[in-house]
Design a protein around this motif. Structure first.
Motif, PDB file in Angstrom:
ATOM      1  N   PHE A   1       9.741  -6.440  13.209  1.00 14.82           N
ATOM      2  CA  PHE A   1      10.244  -5.835  11.983  1.00 14.82           C
ATOM      3  C   PHE A   1      11.240  -6.725  11.249  1.00 14.82           C
ATOM      4  O   PHE A   1      11.687  -6.375  10.151  1.00 14.82           O
ATOM      5  N   ALA A   2      11.603  -7.864  11.843  1.00 18.26           N
ATOM      6  CA  ALA A   2      12.452  -8.818  11.111  1.00 18.26           C
ATOM      7  C   ALA A   2      11.732  -9.311   9.868  1.00 18.26           C
ATOM      8  O   ALA A   2      12.359  -9.707   8.887  1.00 18.26           O
ATOM      9  N   ASP A   3      10.387  -9.299   9.909  1.00 10.66           N
ATOM     10  CA  ASP A   3       9.573  -9.598   8.730  1.00 10.66           C
ATOM     11  C   ASP A   3       9.146  -8.267   8.117  1.00 10.66           C
ATOM     12  O   ASP A   3       8.306  -7.563   8.684  1.00 10.66           O
ATOM     13  N   PRO A   4       9.728  -7.868   6.988  1.00  8.22           N
ATOM     14  CA  PRO A   4       9.412  -6.561   6.404  1.00  8.22           C
ATOM     15  C   PRO A   4       7.926  -6.347   6.143  1.00  8.22           C
ATOM     16  O   PRO A   4       7.475  -5.207   6.090  1.00  8.22           O
ATOM     17  N   ALA A   5       7.179  -7.434   5.982  1.00  8.69           N
ATOM     18  CA  ALA A   5       5.745  -7.287   5.726  1.00  8.69           C
ATOM     19  C   ALA A   5       5.024  -6.693   6.934  1.00  8.69           C
ATOM     20  O   ALA A   5       3.924  -6.161   6.810  1.00  8.69           O
ATOM     21  N   LYS A   6       5.627  -6.791   8.131  1.00 10.99           N
ATOM     22  CA  LYS A   6       4.996  -6.292   9.347  1.00 10.99           C
ATOM     23  C   LYS A   6       5.453  -4.886   9.715  1.00 10.99           C
ATOM     24  O   LYS A   6       5.069  -4.351  10.738  1.00 10.99           O
ATOM     25  N   TYR A   7       6.308  -4.319   8.869  1.00 19.84           N
ATOM     26  CA  TYR A   7       6.764  -2.954   9.112  1.00 19.84           C
ATOM     27  C   TYR A   7       5.774  -1.988   8.473  1.00 19.84           C
ATOM     28  O   TYR A   7       5.447  -2.110   7.298  1.00 19.84           O
ATOM     29  N   SER A   8       5.276  -1.057   9.253  1.00 21.67           N
ATOM     30  CA  SER A   8       4.307  -0.104   8.720  1.00 21.67           C
ATOM     31  C   SER A   8       4.459   1.234   9.419  1.00 21.67           C
ATOM     32  O   SER A   8       5.090   1.348  10.483  1.00 21.67           O
TER      33      SER A   8
ATOM     34  N   THR B   1       0.846  -1.183   0.000  1.00 25.45           N
ATOM     35  CA  THR B   1       0.000   0.000   0.000  1.00 25.45           C
ATOM     36  C   THR B   1       0.880   1.229   0.000  1.00 25.45           C
ATOM     37  O   THR B   1       2.033   1.192   0.418  1.00 25.45           O
ATOM     38  N   ALA B   2       0.314   2.316  -0.450  1.00 22.77           N
ATOM     39  CA  ALA B   2       1.103   3.550  -0.516  1.00 22.77           C
ATOM     40  C   ALA B   2       1.457   4.054   0.876  1.00 22.77           C
ATOM     41  O   ALA B   2       2.446   4.751   1.053  1.00 22.77           O
ATOM     42  N   ALA B   3       0.644   3.704   1.886  1.00 20.29           N
ATOM     43  CA  ALA B   3       0.871   4.255   3.215  1.00 20.29           C
ATOM     44  C   ALA B   3       2.097   3.691   3.895  1.00 20.29           C
ATOM     45  O   ALA B   3       2.877   4.398   4.510  1.00 20.29           O
ATOM     46  N   ASP B   4       2.283   2.370   3.807  1.00 21.13           N
ATOM     47  CA  ASP B   4       3.366   1.802   4.597  1.00 21.13           C
ATOM     48  C   ASP B   4       4.206   0.782   3.875  1.00 21.13           C
ATOM     49  O   ASP B   4       5.125   0.217   4.451  1.00 21.13           O
ATOM     50  N   HIS B   5       3.964   0.466   2.649  1.00 22.81           N
ATOM     51  CA  HIS B   5       4.808  -0.424   1.854  1.00 22.81           C
ATOM     52  C   HIS B   5       5.182  -1.698   2.588  1.00 22.81           C
ATOM     53  O   HIS B   5       6.353  -1.969   2.804  1.00 22.81           O
ATOM     54  N   PRO B   6       4.236  -2.526   3.004  1.00 20.07           N
ATOM     55  CA  PRO B   6       4.642  -3.709   3.762  1.00 20.07           C
ATOM     56  C   PRO B   6       5.051  -4.865   2.876  1.00 20.07           C
ATOM     57  O   PRO B   6       4.475  -5.927   2.917  1.00 20.07           O
ATOM     58  N   GLU B   7       6.033  -4.656   2.007  1.00 17.93           N
ATOM     59  CA  GLU B   7       6.393  -5.726   1.096  1.00 17.93           C
ATOM     60  C   GLU B   7       7.360  -6.704   1.738  1.00 17.93           C
ATOM     61  O   GLU B   7       8.206  -6.320   2.534  1.00 17.93           O
ATOM     62  N   PRO B   8       7.293  -8.001   1.389  1.00 21.02           N
ATOM     63  CA  PRO B   8       8.232  -8.978   1.889  1.00 21.02           C
ATOM     64  C   PRO B   8       9.637  -8.691   1.412  1.00 21.02           C
ATOM     65  O   PRO B   8       9.859  -7.900   0.505  1.00 21.02           O
TER      66      PRO B   8
END
Length: 589
Positions: A136-143, A60-67
């Protein structure tokens, strides 16, 4: 690096699905001058097995939670991954500072309530930040939301430390460093909220001291009380530095984005120039080596006597030929001698004969004869064509007139409909494989990687074949395809002809395939003078789900003709609007 598909090179593709067995690279037919029949193409090659590369859901544009395996495509993507690593490092530095602060608390002369508050705040911060560090070790959970919560807690804790060590000492510098860090993040809104909260915290503490509500309890507070004016000026200075730290962080981030974008732009320009030079060199080499005698010139293969070479490729040669009995002109395709021992290559060669020979359509190149399966020298005799490929036309003109595009789509659509009726899917339709004869008929070439009915895909070892820029999403994912995949390819070709650019582009094949599967191209009318009905028509034709597309090539041709006139069926407009609400066109930046 991908070549321009009009340059005649088909790319290896990566299936974004579990269990993909390999990557298959069917090089496209080399472009040849007028009077040829394409077909001396490079054999499809199966590359060594490797683990499949998966693509996540778009961020998403807001937080880019990409793997972590998300393919970088923009400067923001590059900074995003760096930001996650930087945040986790910042947390670890916070632990070291907190542990050090707890260690010195018993050694400093401070009231017991302040000592207790300081130790509790530091321990609480360590525990909470440890959870975020692991998360945050999983980039998908960084927002942005998670970062805001962590930063808010850290900001409040830091002001407990400011109160403990001294409001008018150097201690607020630790908050300044944190705010500069926030300014470098992509979560601009979250950063602003935390900075405002931090300013409020410091203003309340310093304001109470300036107002005389209580004395500065800091262990490093000056023993000689400062005047109220001096304290107020000092507080204002700290607040100004708070804001300045965040602003400089935002400015530095903006400059970094600009620098990365400029570097990427320069790289793209260099790549395009290199690709153009490579294409020109290839054209020169082809011009120098065709039209002369070949290894089999003047020999008879089957019922055809071979003449000069019309074209050469890594897979074989195409010779001008005549039937020994009827004198009918033909083009005979032969495998290269060193490939005759490769059973897979021979089988693919024979597959082309089987697929093309099964079709009786004026829009598919006609097969006159083919060797038997056990022939010592496999050959494929086809009608001799005079004209040019669509790729050659597009190299002369970046865009084609609407009437020409309709003609291409109508003829090619009829060809793929005939193939679908016979249970054949071409799987590699692109400008190189669409040939306009001097009679004005467009014909489909090269069925070397076609699927035939229900036969297993043993010749590709379960991999993915095709050219990414024109490949349907289900084909890019290695799923089973039908005639609607060829319909998608025709729509991608139409997009290229109408807009002057490929639907998708990328610096590497995984980036390109990610876009094919998960994104829409740039809105056609935003890059060319086209009616909005063309946007709607192509939205349906390029839909990610095959069920959402036109069922036949003929249906797409009729819809595109109406769209170019601005008279698209209202039902199709509604259908397109529903698709675009789910996944809209990309817009020019």
């Amino acid at each position: 690096m991908p070549k321009d598909d009009e340059g005649g090179t088909s790319l290896a593709t990566v299936a974004d699905r579990p269990g993909a067995k390999g990557i298959v690279d069917p090089d496209a037919t080399a472009d040849m001058p007028e009077g040829h029949i394409p077909g001396a193409d490079v054999p499809t090659r199966t590359v060594a097995q490797r683990p499949p590369r998966t693509f996540p859901t778009p961020p998403t544009a807001a937080d880019h939670p990409e793997p972590a395996n998300f393919t970088l495509t923009t400067a923001a993507d590059a900074l995003h991954n760096e930001e996650i690593d930087r945040t986790r490092l910042f947390i670890r530095l916070g632990w070291a500072i907190s542990v050090g602060a707890i260690g010195v608390v018993p050694l400093l002369p401070s009231p017991m309530p302040m000592r207790i508050a300081m130790v509790v705040a530091m321990l609480f911060g360590i525990v909470v930040s440890f959870g975020y560090h692991q998360r945050f070790a999983d980039p998908a959970k960084y927002s942005g939301e998670a970062l805001q919560k962590l930063a808010m807690m850290s900001c409040i804790n830091a002001h407990v430390a400011v109160l403990f060590f001294g409001v008018f000492t150097m201690c607020p510098l630790i908050v300044v460093i944190g705010f500069h860090f926030l300014g470098r993040t992509e979560a601009a809104r979250a950063g602003k909220v935390v900075v405002i909260v931090g300013c409020i915290c410091y203003a309340l503490i310093s304001g109470a001291i300036v107002a005389g509500l209580f004395d500065d309890p800091g262990v490093f507070a000056t023993p000689r009380p400062l005047g109220h004016v001096t304290q107020a000026i000092g507080a204002g200075f700290v607040l100004a530095v708070y804001g300045l730290a965040f602003i400089t962080g935002r400015v530095f981030r903006g400059q970094s984005l600009i620098a990365i974008d400029e570097l990427a732009r320069a790289t793209r320009v260099t790549s395009q120039r290199e690709a153009l030079m490579a294409e020109l060199r290839a054209d020169l080499e082809r011009a120098l080596r065709i039209g002369g005698p070949g290894r089999y010139t003047d020999q008879t293969v089957g019922a055809f006597k071979l003449g000069v070479v019309l074209g050469r490729g890594a897979m074989g040669e195409v010779y001008e030929a005549v039937h020994t009995t009827t004198s009918e002109p033909a083009a005979v395709k032969l495998l290269r001698r060193e490939l005759l021992s490769d059973a897979t290559t021979v089988a693919r060669f024979l597959r082309e004969a089987k697929a093309s020979g099964a079709l009786a359509s004026p829009y598919v190149v006609r097969v006159l004869d083919a060797s038997s399966d056990d022939a010592a020298l496999p050959y494929l005799a086809m009608e001799r064509l005079h004209g040019a490929t669509l790729a050659e036309l597009l190299r002369r003109e970046s865009k084609l007139a609407g009437a020409t595009v309709i003609e291409v789509v109508r003829h090619a659509g009829a060809g793929i409909d005939a193939a679908a009726a016979a249970g054949i899917v071409h799987r590699d339709l692109k400008p190189q494989n669409l040939f306009k004869t001097n009679d004005g008929v467009w014909k489909i070439l090269d069925f070397g990687v076609a699927t035939l009915g229900e036969e297993a895909s043993n010749l590709t070892q379960g991999g993915v074949v095709g050219t990414p820029s024109y490949m349907a999403p289900e084909q890019a994912q290695g799923k089973r395809v039908d005639g609607r995949a060829d319909g998608y390819a025709i729509a991608a070709v139409a997009y290229r002809c109408l807009t002057g650019r490929h639907p998708y582009s990328g610096t590497d094949t995984p980036t390109l395939l990610y876009a094919v599967v998960h994104k829409m191209p740039l809105r056609p009318s935003s890059i060319a003078e086209l009616h909005s009905d063309v946007d709607a028509c192509l939205a349906v034709a390029l839909a990610k789900n095959p069920d959402d597309r036109f069922a036949t090539g003929a249906a797409f041709a009729a819809a595109l003709e109406a769209a170019l006139d601005g008279s698209l069926d209202p039902a199709l407009r509604k259908r397109a609007a529903a698709l675009l609400r789910k996944l809209p066109w990309e817009e020019p930046s």
